[in-house]
Design an enzyme around this catalytic site. Structure first.
Site, PDB file in Angstrom:
ATOM      1  N   HIS A  94      -6.975   2.352   2.894  1.00 42.10           N
ATOM      2  CA  HIS A  94      -6.799   2.890   1.535  1.00 42.10           C
ATOM      3  C   HIS A  94      -8.093   3.412   0.933  1.00 42.10           C
ATOM      4  O   HIS A  94      -8.090   3.987  -0.135  1.00 42.10           O
ATOM      5  CB  HIS A  94      -6.244   1.815   0.601  1.00 42.10           C
ATOM      6  N   LYS A 113       1.374  -5.572  -0.466  1.00 43.90           N
ATOM      7  CA  LYS A 113       0.791  -5.299   0.838  1.00 43.90           C
ATOM      8  C   LYS A 113      -0.720  -5.289   0.695  1.00 43.90           C
ATOM      9  O   LYS A 113      -1.247  -5.058  -0.388  1.00 43.90           O
ATOM     10  CB  LYS A 113       1.263  -3.937   1.351  1.00 43.90           C
ATOM     11  N   HIS A 145      -6.002  -2.399   2.268  1.00 44.67           N
ATOM     12  CA  HIS A 145      -6.822  -2.461   3.468  1.00 44.67           C
ATOM     13  C   HIS A 145      -7.774  -1.270   3.572  1.00 44.67           C
ATOM     14  O   HIS A 145      -7.761  -0.365   2.749  1.00 44.67           O
ATOM     15  CB  HIS A 145      -5.945  -2.593   4.719  1.00 44.67           C
TER      16      HIS A 145
HETATM   17  N1  ARG Z   1       2.054   4.532  -1.703  1.00 42.72           N
HETATM   18  C1  ARG Z   1       2.046   5.572  -0.728  1.00 42.72           C
HETATM   19  C2  ARG Z   1       1.437   5.079   0.579  1.00 42.72           C
HETATM   20  O1  ARG Z   1       0.677   4.141   0.596  1.00 42.72           O
HETATM   21  C3  ARG Z   1       1.253   6.765  -1.167  1.00 42.72           C
HETATM   22  C4  ARG Z   1       1.773   7.441  -2.384  1.00 42.72           C
HETATM   23  C5  ARG Z   1       1.340   8.848  -2.433  1.00 42.72           C
HETATM   24  N2  ARG Z   1       1.700   9.519  -3.656  1.00 42.72           N
HETATM   25  C6  ARG Z   1       2.867  10.072  -3.903  1.00 42.72           C
HETATM   26  N3  ARG Z   1       3.053  10.606  -5.090  1.00 42.72           N
HETATM   27  N4  ARG Z   1       3.816  10.116  -3.018  1.00 42.72           N
HETATM   28  O2  ARG Z   1       1.736   5.666   1.598  1.00 42.72           O
END
Ligand code: ARG
Length: 565
Positions: A133, A127, A130
């Protein structure tokens, strides 16, 4: 405890035998307005002990305490006893310390022996990386820098979103319409196209969603084809992400993402079963959290596949085993508040007392003036594009203002990226904010370029003044503008500690902005070049101190400090 605060406590403890040093220290206040002094001691508590009115007591204390080398005024103001720091003592303390410590001014070993995990960025493979982030990426990196500066042992973790049902979708779309060559050339943008197409088609054809689900099952079962496509996608995505991390100067110690835990979840489920935490609900396995006013935590879906939360449980347990952390911080958007509350509660119910060392560092949303983004519809603003645009815009400004500057490209990069980071770090992290080009690249307001420019100006003053730190006559720095700047420089080390305590990078951003403003006021009010030799030398000492502190602050924020702009 800061230097002058300690002096106040010592002076007071000589004349007040009825309170302990600790009690005096606790009572001490910092007046909201420095015209009331740098410290104020309220005398209310002494009223009972001395059987006298607080106003009378403060009056009496002010007569007993004589002015000394640290405070040139100690005066009663109603029930308060106010202390004014002697500017010469302040100048001596601050400048000599910065001359000695240089870029280590404020560094400490208070965190020695403690391990802090900072999980941040955690982008999703396949993905776009963007603009949304940027927040976790930048705030997380700065928190990590702060802990490091204060002597903690830190581990930067990127919990990559490299697993889950969306990969079924990516694989299905690739099998149907994808072309390896095209994708290799421009991975994320091509995969994004596939993703958008998939969503469009899936609205017409329900079978597609089923296909995606099957591919994810294949992936969980370790089927060769599914795993091969997935690891290729992961690889090319990471290459792209790393390009952005390099631009931002960010390094991770671990990229153990969600997939890393794919084989570590069964044990977690078994443990929960043993502890009688699991319940069945419409075929799914859940942990009932109604007692804690939360919806049930689903840990396994009806079709047997695991989910995000299960991987987070496995990750937390693994991190404790592997790193034995003192703190495990998750820098993740506030939309995931419930997720983390559930996660920490389940860990606690599983009997892990270290659950209390886990903390969600939440932040608000960033939005673009251009309107909302939607990955599903392909309406995305890539962070890399924003950074490049900022560099381009900066280059144009430099061409206009300073066309003969050496290293124009390098400076444009440092200032262009710095501008974005600075805006990102300027407010309380929980506050939502709108990304605004006008504000980002303004050289006058409270911006990155303004602070960087102030630093460069200080560098050139030192250069043209041929400054060499020699014996400084601190008594010459008597101007109010000098005193104001000195006081801010003096407070800087404590601000870093406070920023850590509240986990708020903006404390540092604001502090160096304030220093830059005070520097410019000092520069405007106190001539340097035309001053008599000793005065010039003392002022250049102050310039050096301010320059050094601005540089330290910028470096903690992950921003470069060019010497010429
Ligand atoms: N990849 C997830 C997102 O973009 C965030 C991950 C956050 N960290 C975790 N340990 N859950 O929404």
């Amino acid at each position: 405890m800061s230097y002058f605060e300690e002096k106040v406590v010592m002076l007071l403890s000589d004349v007040i035998k009825e309170l302990s040093i600790e009690e005096i220290r606790e009572a001490l206040e910092i007046p909201p307005d420095s015209t009331l002094g740098n410290f104020a001691f309220p005398c209310f508590r002494l009223a009972k002990v001395y059987r006298n009115a607080p106003q009378k007591i403060s009056q009496k204390l002010s007569e007993e305490l004589k002015d000394n080398e640290f405070f040139n005024k100690i005066e009663a103001n109603g029930p308060y006893l106010n202390f004014f720091i002697n500017q010469e003592a302040l100048a001596k303390k601050v400048i000599s310390e910065i001359l000695k410590e240089k870029e280590n001014y404020g560094r400490s070993d208070m965190g020695k022996g403690q391990k802090i995990l900072v999980e941040f960025s955690s982008t999703n493979i396949a993905k776009p990386f963007h603009i949304g982030h940027i927040r976790s990426t930048v705030i997380g990196n700065v928190l990590r820098n702060i802990y490091r500066f204060l002597g903690y042992d830190t581990v930067a973790i990127n919990h990559l979103g490299d697993y889950g049902t969306q990969f079924g979708m990516a694989i299905a779309a690739y099998k149907k319409w994808g072309d390896r060559e095209t994708i290799n050339q421009n991975p994320i943008r091509e995969i994004l196209k596939l993703y958008v197409k998939f969503n469009e088609e899936a609205e017409k054809d329900e079978g597609l969603t089923e296909e995606a689900r099957n591919w994810f099952r294949e992936l969980e079962n370790g089927t060769e084809e599914a795993v091969a496509i997935w690891s290729w996608i992961r690889e090319i995505s990471l290459q792209e992400f790393n390009r952005v991390y390099r631009m931002l100067g960010i390094k991770f110690d671990s990229y153990a993402g969600e997939s890393f835990y794919s084989d570590k979840m069964q044990v977690v489920l078994d443990t929960m079963k043993e502890k009688n935490l699991l319940e069945e609900s419409e075929g799914a396995m859940v942990v009932d959290l109604s007692e804690y006013a939360m919806p049930p935590a689903i840990v396994q879906k009806a079709d047997g596949s695991t989910i995000y939360l299960t991987r987070d449980l496995a990750a937390a347990i693994y991190r404790k085993d592997h790193y034995d952390f003192d703190k495990n911080l998750y820098v993740v958007a506030s939309q995931q508040n419930l997720h983390f509350r559930q996660l920490f509660k389940v860990l606690e119910l599983m009997g892990f007392d270290w659950a209390q060392d886990c903390e969600h560092i939440a932040f608000g949303m960033i939005s673009m003036a251009e309107g909302a983004m939607s990955t599903r519809k392909g309406r995305v603003i890539f962070l890399e594009d924003v950074l490049n645009q900022s560099i381009e815009k900066t280059k144009a400004i430099i061409e206009e203002r300073n066309p003969n500057l050496e290293n124009k490209d390098e400076v444009a990069r440092q200032v262009g990226i710095g501008a974005i980071l600075f805006q990102e770090l300027f407010n309380n992290r929980i506050k939502d904010y709108v990304f605004d080009w006008e504000k980002v690249l303004n050289f006058e307001g409270e911006t990155g370029p303004y602070v960087q420019y102030t630093h460069a100006r200080a560098c050139s003053l030192l250069e043209s003044g041929k400054y060499t730190p020699t014996e400084i006559n601190y008594s010459l720095l008597t101007a109010k503008e000098e005193g104001d700047l000195l006081l801010s420089l003096y407070q800087f080390p404590q601000i870093i500690v406070d920023a850590m305590g509240k986990k708020e990078p903006f404390f540092i951003t604001r502090s160096i902005t304030d220093i830059a403003k005070k520097f410019n006021r000092f520069y405007g009010a106190c001539p340097i070049k035309t001053s008599e030799e000793y005065l010039k030398n003392a002022r250049l000492g102050l310039v050096y101190a301010a320059k050094t502190v601005i540089k330290i602050g910028l470096s903690i924020l992950g921003i470069d400090a060019p010497e010429r702009m």
